[in-house]
Design a protein around this motif. Structure first.
Motif, PDB file in Angstrom:
ATOM      1  N   LEU A   1      -0.103  -0.825   4.969  1.00  0.00           N
ATOM      2  CA  LEU A   1      -0.462  -0.466   3.601  1.00  0.00           C
ATOM      3  C   LEU A   1      -1.825  -1.052   3.206  1.00  0.00           C
ATOM      4  O   LEU A   1      -2.657  -0.362   2.613  1.00  0.00           O
ATOM      5  CB  LEU A   1       0.639  -0.949   2.648  1.00  0.00           C
ATOM      6  CG  LEU A   1       0.489  -0.568   1.192  1.00  0.00           C
ATOM      7  CD1 LEU A   1       0.350   0.943   1.021  1.00  0.00           C
ATOM      8  CD2 LEU A   1       1.666  -1.085   0.381  1.00  0.00           C
TER       9      LEU A   1
ATOM     10  N   PHE B   1      -7.368 -10.183   3.901  1.00  0.00           N
ATOM     11  CA  PHE B   1      -6.862 -11.447   4.444  1.00  0.00           C
ATOM     12  C   PHE B   1      -5.496 -11.240   5.074  1.00  0.00           C
ATOM     13  O   PHE B   1      -4.697 -10.423   4.604  1.00  0.00           O
ATOM     14  CB  PHE B   1      -6.780 -12.497   3.330  1.00  0.00           C
ATOM     15  CG  PHE B   1      -8.137 -12.953   2.878  1.00  0.00           C
ATOM     16  CD1 PHE B   1      -8.710 -14.096   3.416  1.00  0.00           C
ATOM     17  CD2 PHE B   1      -8.866 -12.205   1.957  1.00  0.00           C
ATOM     18  CE1 PHE B   1      -9.976 -14.505   3.029  1.00  0.00           C
ATOM     19  CE2 PHE B   1     -10.134 -12.606   1.556  1.00  0.00           C
ATOM     20  CZ  PHE B   1     -10.692 -13.760   2.098  1.00  0.00           C
TER      21      PHE B   1
ATOM     22  N   VAL C   1      -2.453 -13.338   8.053  1.00  0.00           N
ATOM     23  CA  VAL C   1      -2.137 -14.527   8.849  1.00  0.00           C
ATOM     24  C   VAL C   1      -2.119 -14.224  10.348  1.00  0.00           C
ATOM     25  O   VAL C   1      -2.026 -15.125  11.162  1.00  0.00           O
ATOM     26  CB  VAL C   1      -0.744 -15.122   8.481  1.00  0.00           C
ATOM     27  CG1 VAL C   1      -0.810 -15.887   7.179  1.00  0.00           C
ATOM     28  CG2 VAL C   1       0.335 -14.049   8.445  1.00  0.00           C
TER      29      VAL C   1
ATOM     30  N   VAL D   1       3.375  -1.833  -8.333  1.00  0.00           N
ATOM     31  CA  VAL D   1       3.409  -0.453  -7.838  1.00  0.00           C
ATOM     32  C   VAL D   1       4.548  -0.338  -6.845  1.00  0.00           C
ATOM     33  O   VAL D   1       4.564  -1.058  -5.842  1.00  0.00           O
ATOM     34  CB  VAL D   1       2.097  -0.078  -7.112  1.00  0.00           C
ATOM     35  CG1 VAL D   1       2.116   1.380  -6.696  1.00  0.00           C
ATOM     36  CG2 VAL D   1       0.892  -0.362  -7.974  1.00  0.00           C
TER      37      VAL D   1
HETATM   38  P1  NAI Z   1       2.964  -4.542   7.640  1.00  0.00           P
HETATM   39  O1  NAI Z   1       3.949  -5.373   8.364  1.00  0.00           O
HETATM   40  O2  NAI Z   1       2.276  -3.450   8.370  1.00  0.00           O
HETATM   41  O3  NAI Z   1       1.833  -5.494   7.013  1.00  0.00           O
HETATM   42  C1  NAI Z   1       2.080  -6.714   6.393  1.00  0.00           C
HETATM   43  C2  NAI Z   1       0.937  -7.649   6.769  1.00  0.00           C
HETATM   44  O4  NAI Z   1       1.066  -8.849   6.014  1.00  0.00           O
HETATM   45  C3  NAI Z   1       0.929  -8.039   8.236  1.00  0.00           C
HETATM   46  O5  NAI Z   1      -0.326  -7.770   8.807  1.00  0.00           O
HETATM   47  C4  NAI Z   1       1.244  -9.533   8.203  1.00  0.00           C
HETATM   48  O6  NAI Z   1       0.640 -10.237   9.266  1.00  0.00           O
HETATM   49  C5  NAI Z   1       0.699  -9.930   6.855  1.00  0.00           C
HETATM   50  N1  NAI Z   1       1.257 -11.166   6.305  1.00  0.00           N
HETATM   51  C6  NAI Z   1       2.505 -11.652   6.413  1.00  0.00           C
HETATM   52  N2  NAI Z   1       2.617 -12.808   5.739  1.00  0.00           N
HETATM   53  C7  NAI Z   1       1.403 -13.066   5.190  1.00  0.00           C
HETATM   54  C8  NAI Z   1       0.891 -14.112   4.387  1.00  0.00           C
HETATM   55  N3  NAI Z   1       1.634 -15.137   4.002  1.00  0.00           N
HETATM   56  N4  NAI Z   1      -0.394 -14.046   4.041  1.00  0.00           N
HETATM   57  C9  NAI Z   1      -1.182 -13.035   4.413  1.00  0.00           C
HETATM   58  N5  NAI Z   1      -0.753 -12.005   5.178  1.00  0.00           N
HETATM   59  C10 NAI Z   1       0.527 -12.027   5.555  1.00  0.00           C
HETATM   60  O7  NAI Z   1       3.729  -3.993   6.370  1.00  0.00           O
HETATM   61  P2  NAI Z   1       3.295  -2.787   5.405  1.00  0.00           P
HETATM   62  O8  NAI Z   1       3.979  -1.563   5.807  1.00  0.00           O
HETATM   63  O9  NAI Z   1       1.820  -2.764   5.275  1.00  0.00           O
HETATM   64  O10 NAI Z   1       3.929  -3.273   4.046  1.00  0.00           O
HETATM   65  C11 NAI Z   1       3.433  -4.419   3.391  1.00  0.00           C
HETATM   66  C12 NAI Z   1       4.269  -4.770   2.194  1.00  0.00           C
HETATM   67  O11 NAI Z   1       4.187  -3.755   1.223  1.00  0.00           O
HETATM   68  C13 NAI Z   1       5.765  -4.926   2.488  1.00  0.00           C
HETATM   69  O12 NAI Z   1       6.250  -5.972   1.670  1.00  0.00           O
HETATM   70  C14 NAI Z   1       6.355  -3.606   2.074  1.00  0.00           C
HETATM   71  O13 NAI Z   1       7.692  -3.725   1.694  1.00  0.00           O
HETATM   72  C15 NAI Z   1       5.481  -3.281   0.906  1.00  0.00           C
HETATM   73  N6  NAI Z   1       5.354  -1.853   0.619  1.00  0.00           N
HETATM   74  C16 NAI Z   1       5.363  -1.528  -0.680  1.00  0.00           C
HETATM   75  C17 NAI Z   1       5.193  -0.231  -1.070  1.00  0.00           C
HETATM   76  C18 NAI Z   1       5.187   0.040  -2.525  1.00  0.00           C
HETATM   77  O14 NAI Z   1       5.128   1.176  -2.937  1.00  0.00           O
HETATM   78  N7  NAI Z   1       5.249  -0.971  -3.344  1.00  0.00           N
HETATM   79  C19 NAI Z   1       5.014   0.857  -0.124  1.00  0.00           C
HETATM   80  C20 NAI Z   1       4.979   0.404   1.240  1.00  0.00           C
HETATM   81  C21 NAI Z   1       5.135  -0.913   1.575  1.00  0.00           C
END
Ligand code: NAI
Length: 215
Positions: free
Chosen positions: A94, A115, A117, A192
């Motif tokens: 995302l 940013f 980790v 969002v």
């Molecule tokens: P993803 O797993 O592809 O990306 C998450 C990233 O966050 C990873 O690169 C990870 O290394 C990083 N990360 C983990 N802990 C961290 C920290 N403490 N500090 C900095 N970076 C950190 O997951 P994706 O698909 O990108 O989703 C990300 C988040 O967004 C999830 O929580 C998901 O549930 C949420 N999401 C929300 C949506 C919405 O409409 N609100 C839609 C899609 C996803």
């Protein structure tokens, strides 16, 4: 800028006015009446008049609204005439998708950094913007006057990271993590949740199907 408080309900409708007026401008329309705008936007003309009267009313009786003026004024009210610097925390699916979306810049939102980790992402760039590690975040946010933090990290980390951003001067959070952040009142949070939008869609599909069953 309007001096008195505008209701959140009106604020929520403004981006849609802004989008329609932008399209009118692009197609060369200079003036539009509230009735005409009402037909296009499928909002009652009285709602439009009421909403736009909040800003002193840009229309003239029988003459319609000046599209360019209204577009510019609503843009100012939405703060789109100013630059807003933001960082994305969480450079996963995302975070990278948002970073790749160039159109935010047309609205004044300038992506300064990403940013994460995950060391495997360190140094990669998305549209020329580098992915940095979290230990650089504090200094980066302060030195670059970052106004907005975008959270695209797992929900378990969201509160901690939001606090870190706020402690270092970030004023607003665009929160995609599925959790409430409970930040101080002076911090602006916009949540969002695409899944909530999808649930509303699901509700309406279910209702539609029920209404059409057996017909
Ligand atoms: P993803 O797993 O592809 O990306 C998450 C990233 O966050 C990873 O690169 C990870 O290394 C990083 N990360 C983990 N802990 C961290 C920290 N403490 N500090 C900095 N970076 C950190 O997951 P994706 O698909 O990108 O989703 C990300 C988040 O967004 C999830 O929580 C998901 O549930 C949420 N999401 C929300 C949506 C919405 O409409 N609100 C839609 C899609 C996803």
């Amino acid at each position: 800028m309007a001096s008195r408080e505008i209701s959140q309900a009106v604020i929520r409708r403004l981006p849609r006015y802004y989008r329609y007026l932008g399209e009118l401008l692009e197609s060369g329309v200079e003036r539009i009446s509230s009735n005409e705008l009402s037909k296009r936007m499928k909002v009652t003309a009285s709602q439009i008049r009421q909403d736009l009267n909040n800003f002193g009313g840009f229309g003239q009786q029988g003459y319609g609204y000046n599209v360019k003026y209204l577009y510019t004024e609503i843009g100012k009210i939405l703060g789109l005439n100013e630059k807003h610097k933001f960082v994305i925390i969480g450079a996963g699916n995302l975070g990278q998708a948002l970073a790749n979306y160039a159109a935010f810049e047309n609205r004044g939102f300038v992506l300064k950094g990403l940013f994460d980790v995950n060391p495997r992402l360190a140094g990669l760039t998305i549209r020329g913007v580098e992915i940095r590690m979290m230990d650089e975040l504090k200094d980066f946010v302060k030195e670059n006057d970052i106004e907005i933090g975008v959270l695209t990290i797992p929900k378990t980390k969201a509160v901690e990271v939001a606090n870190l951003l706020v402690d270092n001067g970030v004023k607003a959070i665009w929160n995609f993590a599925h959790t409430d952040l409970n930040l101080p009142d002076n911090i602006i949070v916009e949540n969002v949740h695409l899944s909530e939008s999808l649930m509303r869609l699901s509700y309406n599909i279910t209702r539609y199907n029920e209404e059409h069953e057996g017909k």
